[in-house]
Design an enzyme around this catalytic site. Structure first.
Site, PDB file in Angstrom:
ATOM      1  N   CYS A 106     -30.816 -19.006  -1.954  1.00  0.00           N
ATOM      2  CA  CYS A 106     -31.273 -18.826  -3.378  1.00  0.00           C
ATOM      3  C   CYS A 106     -32.407 -17.440  -3.558  1.00  0.00           C
ATOM      4  O   CYS A 106     -33.577 -17.643  -2.512  1.00  0.00           O
ATOM      5  CB  CYS A 106     -31.781 -19.761  -4.274  1.00  0.00           C
ATOM      6  SG  CYS A 106     -33.487 -18.972  -5.945  1.00  0.00           S
TER       7      CYS A 106
ATOM      8  N   CYS B 272     -35.269 -17.211  -4.690  1.00  0.00           N
ATOM      9  CA  CYS B 272     -36.846 -18.856  -4.336  1.00  0.00           C
ATOM     10  C   CYS B 272     -37.329 -18.164  -3.685  1.00  0.00           C
ATOM     11  O   CYS B 272     -38.651 -18.162  -2.814  1.00  0.00           O
ATOM     12  CB  CYS B 272     -35.405 -19.959  -3.667  1.00  0.00           C
ATOM     13  SG  CYS B 272     -35.015 -20.534  -5.577  1.00  0.00           S
TER      14      CYS B 272
END
Length: 326
Positions: A67, A70
């Site tokens: 991600c 993230c």
């Protein structure tokens, strides 16, 4: 967590993850030796989060190695937590290795941060939100502020998201608009912002579907209505033919006002606003009576979707005034 079943969760960001750099290394690990930041597991979640939150607020960062957002959020939230000097703790959970907990909490897209107080989830946000918003979130957990402060935070976040969108950063803007929708699922500015992000990403059908599902009162908002008009303009322009062919026709016959209006509509949805306005202004100079003042009416429609502060609106209004009042 605010709005875990929010229908807008991931509706924009999830569709654009292909444009974000997702490959590579995992999110940045917590600083070694830090007593306010740690990684956890499914088996340790009760101790690290539930029990710990009975003595002080605990933020749980749900992330995954693939991600990209993230990785953007990790160093920012870790910095803010460290600077909070023990006001909160941060616990990080890799959802790929430990999917059970996020599944139970209804986590639908990441990054997602959930705040636990007294052993219970009490609030949260999604996306790689800016540092200022994380600070405000932590301050609110500490009991600071009230309804007025929360609305001020929402307004500030919406302003920042709009600035990002105007700058062309549709991914960051979409994540921030989505974060607002977690707290206020029918906020018209946030819904309009998500829809505009979709349109800028070439996903006007998704924007149309999103707006068609809104409650009647929300759909009446002027900003929502402007986007609906923009979508109608896009769909109309797709039926108007080849712009190169229209340019050729105008080269042969400059007074072909019908072709010029079609070309103006196409240039508008392409984002070439000044050029679109100039085509309509040219018709106004040559023949105000054409189509019962059609060129002026079309230009006013453009203004409604561009907004009064758009540079193209301001410039075209000045030119239109000089024609109308000369």
């Amino acid at each position: 967590m605010s709005g875990p079943n929010n229908p807008y969760n991931g509706s924009f960001g999830g569709g654009l993850h292909g444009t974000v750099n997702l490959g590579g290394q995992s999110a940045a690990p917590a600083a070694a030796g830090s007593d306010v930041i740690k990684d956890t597991t499914t088996s340790a979640f009760g101790r690290d989060v539930i029990e710990e939150s009975k003595t002080q607020p605990v933020l749980v960062d749900f992330w995954a190695p693939w991600c990209g957002p993230c990785r953007q959020l990790a160093p920012v939230i870790e910095k803010v937590v460290k600077e909070a000097a023990g006001k909160v703790k941060l616990v990080k959970l890799n959802i790929d290795d430990h999917p059970a907990i996020p599944g139970q909490l209804g986590i639908q897209s990441i990054p997602a941060v959930v705040a636990f107080v007294g052993g219970q989830p009490v609030d949260g946000f999604m996306g790689a939100v800016p540092e200022s918003q994380i600070r405000q979130f932590i301050d609110k957990l500490g009991g600071a502020g009230g309804a007025g402060d929360e609305q001020a935070e929402i307004d500030a976040a919406l302003d920042e998201a709009q600035t990002l969108l105007d700058a062309g950063d549709i991914n960051s803007a979409g994540q921030l608009f989505g974060a607002v929708l977690q707290h206020a699922p029918e906020n018209p500015r946030a819904v309009a912002g998500i829809a505009r992000c979709m349109i800028e990403a070439g996903q006007h059908e998704r924007a149309r579907d999103l707006l068609s599902s809104l409650p009647e009162e929300t759909a009446k908002d002027a900003g929502i209505q402007a986007i609906l008009k923009q979508i109608a303009q896009i769909e109309e322009a797709r039926k108007l033919g080849d712009p190169a062919a229209l340019e050729h026709m105008l080269a042969l016959s400059p007074d072909d006002h019908e072709s010029r209006i079609k070309l103006a509509k196409i240039r508008n949805v392409e984002g070439r606003r000044d050029e679109a306005a100039d085509h309509l202004l040219l018709i106004m100079r040559k023949d105000r009576t054409y189509g019962d003042d059609l060129a002026r009416k079309e230009l006013v429609q453009f203004f409604e979707t561009w907004g009064p502060k758009d540079p193209a609106t301001i410039a075209a209004r000045r030119k239109m005034s000089s024609i109308l009042f000369s």
